[in-house]
Design a protein around this motif. Structure first.
Motif, mmCIF file in Angstrom:
data_model
loop_
_atom_site.group_PDB
_atom_site.id
_atom_site.type_symbol
_atom_site.label_atom_id
_atom_site.label_comp_id
_atom_site.label_asym_id
_atom_site.label_seq_id
_atom_site.Cartn_x
_atom_site.Cartn_y
_atom_site.Cartn_z
ATOM 1 N N ASP A 34 0.811 -1.221 0.000
ATOM 2 C CA ASP A 34 0.000 0.000 0.000
ATOM 3 C C ASP A 34 0.845 1.273 0.000
ATOM 4 O O ASP A 34 0.637 2.183 0.799
ATOM 5 C CB ASP A 34 -0.957 0.017 1.197
ATOM 6 N N LEU A 35 1.806 1.348 -0.902
ATOM 7 C CA LEU A 35 2.688 2.505 -0.989
ATOM 8 C C LEU A 35 1.938 3.698 -1.571
ATOM 9 O O LEU A 35 1.311 3.596 -2.614
ATOM 10 C CB LEU A 35 3.901 2.183 -1.867
ATOM 11 N N THR A 36 1.995 4.827 -0.867
ATOM 12 C CA THR A 36 1.385 6.058 -1.348
ATOM 13 C C THR A 36 2.434 7.172 -1.325
ATOM 14 O O THR A 36 3.449 7.070 -0.629
ATOM 15 C CB THR A 36 0.198 6.493 -0.467
ATOM 16 N N LEU A 37 2.167 8.237 -2.062
ATOM 17 C CA LEU A 37 3.063 9.386 -2.068
ATOM 18 C C LEU A 37 3.165 9.984 -0.672
ATOM 19 O O LEU A 37 4.251 10.373 -0.236
ATOM 20 C CB LEU A 37 2.581 10.440 -3.068
ATOM 21 N N THR A 39 2.939 8.406 2.188
ATOM 22 C CA THR A 39 3.813 7.527 2.976
ATOM 23 C C THR A 39 5.282 7.826 2.677
ATOM 24 O O THR A 39 6.104 7.910 3.582
ATOM 25 C CB THR A 39 3.509 6.047 2.679
#
Length: 104
Positions: A34-37, A39
């Protein structure tokens, strides 16, 4: 996102692998869920001091061979040393003693 390495540094000084050892014959794997900007931005310092591998979204592994089966080829890209080399499923493995490292 899956990161595969054998050394401490990658991508302009980022430390994305946990306890790498270039002579142990194993790949160091970091799997990020669940990589987000947001994070990334909240953990930018951890990317460069190696503490990112302790983040709750990251799992680390060691292996000599890794096969990745991609479920959605439209969202997968394979890069090697920053260069786009393909997409889709792939297999990566260590060739024991193929490269000699001199470690001071």
């Amino acid at each position: 996102m899956v990161l595969i390495g054998i050394c401490k540094y990658s991508g302009g000084g980022m430390q994305l692998t946990k306890n790498p050892n270039s002579t142990d014959g194993l790949l160091d794997i970091s799997y990020i869920k669940d990589l987000t900007l947001l994070t990334i931005l909240n953990n930018i310092q951890s990317l460069f001091n190696g503490k990112i591998t302790s983040h709750k979204l990251i799992s680390t592994y060691k292996t000599s061979t890794l096969k990745i089966n991609v479920l959605d080829n439209n969202k997968s890209y394979i890069q090697a040393d920053g260069e786009l080399i393909g997409s889709g499923d792939f297999l990566v493995s260590i060739l024991p003693k193929a490269i000699n490292f001199i470690i001071p």
